[in-house]
Write a protein that holds these residues in place. Structure first.
Motif, short mmCIF file in Angstrom:
data_model
loop_
_atom_site.label_atom_id
_atom_site.label_comp_id
_atom_site.label_asym_id
_atom_site.label_seq_id
_atom_site.Cartn_x
_atom_site.Cartn_y
_atom_site.Cartn_z
N SER A 117 38.04 39.98 51.93
CA SER A 117 37.72 39.47 53.12
C SER A 117 36.67 38.71 53.24
N GLN A 118 35.73 39.19 54.13
CA GLN A 118 34.46 38.43 54.16
C GLN A 118 33.44 38.28 52.86
N GLY A 119 33.89 39.34 52.07
CA GLY A 119 33.27 39.53 50.86
C GLY A 119 33.92 38.42 49.79
N LYS A 129 28.95 28.33 42.28
CA LYS A 129 27.43 27.72 41.74
C LYS A 129 27.09 28.28 40.46
N PHE A 130 27.65 29.31 39.95
CA PHE A 130 27.17 30.11 38.76
C PHE A 130 28.07 30.18 37.55
N PRO A 131 27.79 30.11 36.30
CA PRO A 131 28.71 30.32 35.18
C PRO A 131 29.07 31.57 34.89
N LEU A 132 29.90 32.07 35.91
CA LEU A 132 30.39 33.36 35.93
C LEU A 132 31.81 33.34 35.01
N ALA A 133 32.10 34.58 34.49
CA ALA A 133 33.31 34.56 33.84
C ALA A 133 34.74 34.28 34.80
N GLY A 134 34.33 34.58 36.02
CA GLY A 134 35.58 34.64 37.01
C GLY A 134 35.24 35.09 38.44
N LEU A 135 36.25 34.47 39.41
CA LEU A 135 35.98 34.93 40.76
C LEU A 135 37.11 35.55 41.27
N VAL A 136 36.93 36.44 42.24
CA VAL A 136 38.35 37.18 42.80
C VAL A 136 38.23 37.09 44.22
N SER A 137 38.82 36.51 44.95
CA SER A 137 39.07 36.65 46.40
C SER A 137 40.21 37.45 46.95
N LEU A 138 39.95 38.63 47.40
CA LEU A 138 41.17 39.38 47.88
C LEU A 138 41.03 39.15 49.46
N SER A 139 42.08 38.59 50.02
CA SER A 139 42.43 38.38 51.59
C SER A 139 41.10 37.96 52.18
N GLY A 140 40.71 36.64 51.25
CA GLY A 140 39.70 35.99 51.65
C GLY A 140 39.77 34.45 52.33
N TYR A 141 38.78 33.84 52.25
CA TYR A 141 38.93 32.34 52.98
C TYR A 141 37.76 31.70 52.64
N LEU A 142 37.82 30.21 52.72
CA LEU A 142 36.65 29.39 52.53
C LEU A 142 35.66 29.18 53.53
N HIS A 143 34.39 29.07 53.60
CA HIS A 143 33.69 28.69 54.61
C HIS A 143 33.55 27.26 54.62
N PRO A 156 36.90 30.23 36.58
CA PRO A 156 38.38 30.44 37.14
C PRO A 156 38.52 31.37 38.28
N VAL A 157 39.45 31.06 39.20
CA VAL A 157 39.64 32.19 40.27
C VAL A 157 40.78 32.43 40.49
N LEU A 158 40.73 33.74 41.13
CA LEU A 158 42.01 34.54 41.56
C LEU A 158 41.87 34.58 42.89
N ILE A 159 42.92 34.18 43.52
CA ILE A 159 43.16 34.31 45.10
C ILE A 159 44.46 35.15 45.38
N VAL A 160 44.11 36.23 46.02
CA VAL A 160 45.50 37.09 46.28
C VAL A 160 45.26 37.52 47.93
N HIS A 161 46.68 37.31 48.38
CA HIS A 161 46.61 37.34 50.10
C HIS A 161 47.86 38.13 50.39
N GLY A 162 47.66 38.71 51.61
CA GLY A 162 49.00 39.33 52.21
C GLY A 162 49.75 38.42 53.08
N MET A 166 47.19 39.97 59.43
CA MET A 166 47.01 39.62 61.06
C MET A 166 45.39 39.21 61.13
N VAL A 167 44.51 39.63 60.08
CA VAL A 167 42.85 39.48 60.18
C VAL A 167 42.60 37.91 59.76
N VAL A 168 43.08 37.79 58.59
CA VAL A 168 42.72 36.51 57.67
C VAL A 168 44.39 36.11 57.33
N PRO A 169 44.68 34.81 58.36
CA PRO A 169 45.91 34.38 58.11
C PRO A 169 46.23 33.71 56.59
#
Length: 215
Positions: A117-119, A129-143, A156-162, A166-169
């Motif tokens: 979510s907000q995390g 902005k960092f040379p990380l192995a990967g990013l995971v956004s669960l029920s998140g969004y973009l600022h 690389p990024v994994l985005i997962v959403h429900g 009803m909180v973050v469309p």
């Protein structure tokens, strides 16, 4: 209810964290950082670690810097009403990740930044902005503005959403996928028939993603 987060002087301290070492007793294969959502805390997410079955990884769960105004013990990265505290949290998290390799002995190239979510929004914002192995956004969004980072390469990024979130469309996740893909980010995207939550299915998918980007 105005939320004056910036009164808390959070920039003066680093993030307090819960760290779970590998259960193997060996040095960690990698680090997985998990950022909690609005009103939760590090303890909430830490309970999920065993379900990822990544026994040779160390997990780090930071507490967001600001107290949540209504939830006792709850934390916030910033106020949802007016984004109050966002700039501070971006800076705190950026500094914290910058010193992570020094503090853990694990390179950023073996580190995953994830969040719910907000995390998840903080993950996509600061993590690109960092040379990380990967990013995971669960029920998140973009600022707004988070998709404007100019880099030669991105994790690389994994985005997962429900679909029933009803909180973050769900269109927030779809927009994030489009924006990041247009930036040149390799995005893996998955929707599940669920609400604003983390299910076993989600954790299994996250586990596969981690193993894939670390291989």
């Amino acid at each position: 209810m105005g939320m004056h987060l910036s009164d808390q002087g959070a920039t003066l301290e680093s993030l307090s964290t819960i760290t779970i070492p590998p259960t193997t007793g060996q040095p960690p294969t990698g680090t997985i950082v998990c950022l909690h959502g609005y009103g939760a805390n590090a303890q909430d997410l830490a309970s999920l670690a065993p379900y990822l079955k990544l026994y040779d990884y160390q997990f780090i769960f930071p507490d967001a810097p600001f107290p949540h105004p209504q939830v006792p013990g709850g934390k916030a990265w910033y106020s949802f009403e007016n984004n109050d505290g966002l700039t501070e949290s971006q800076q705190i998290l950026t500094d914290w990740i910058s010193s992570l390799e020094k503090n853990t002995g694990v390179p950023l190239s073996r580190t995953i930044l994830s969040g719910f979510s907000q995390g998840g929004a903080m993950t996509l914002d600061v993590g690109l902005k960092f040379p990380l192995a990967g990013l995971v956004s669960l029920s998140g969004y973009l600022h707004s503005g988070a998709g404007e980072t100019k880099m030669d390469s991105f994790p690389p990024v994994l985005i997962v959403h429900g679909e029933q979130d009803m909180v973050v469309p769900v269109n927030a996740a779809q927009n994030a996928r489009t924006t990041l893909t247009n930036l040149g980010v390799a995005v893996e995207y998955q929707e599940f028939d669920m609400g604003h939550e983390v299910t076993l299915e989600v954790l299994n998918l996250m586990r596969s993603f981690v193993l894939q980007v670390m291989s």
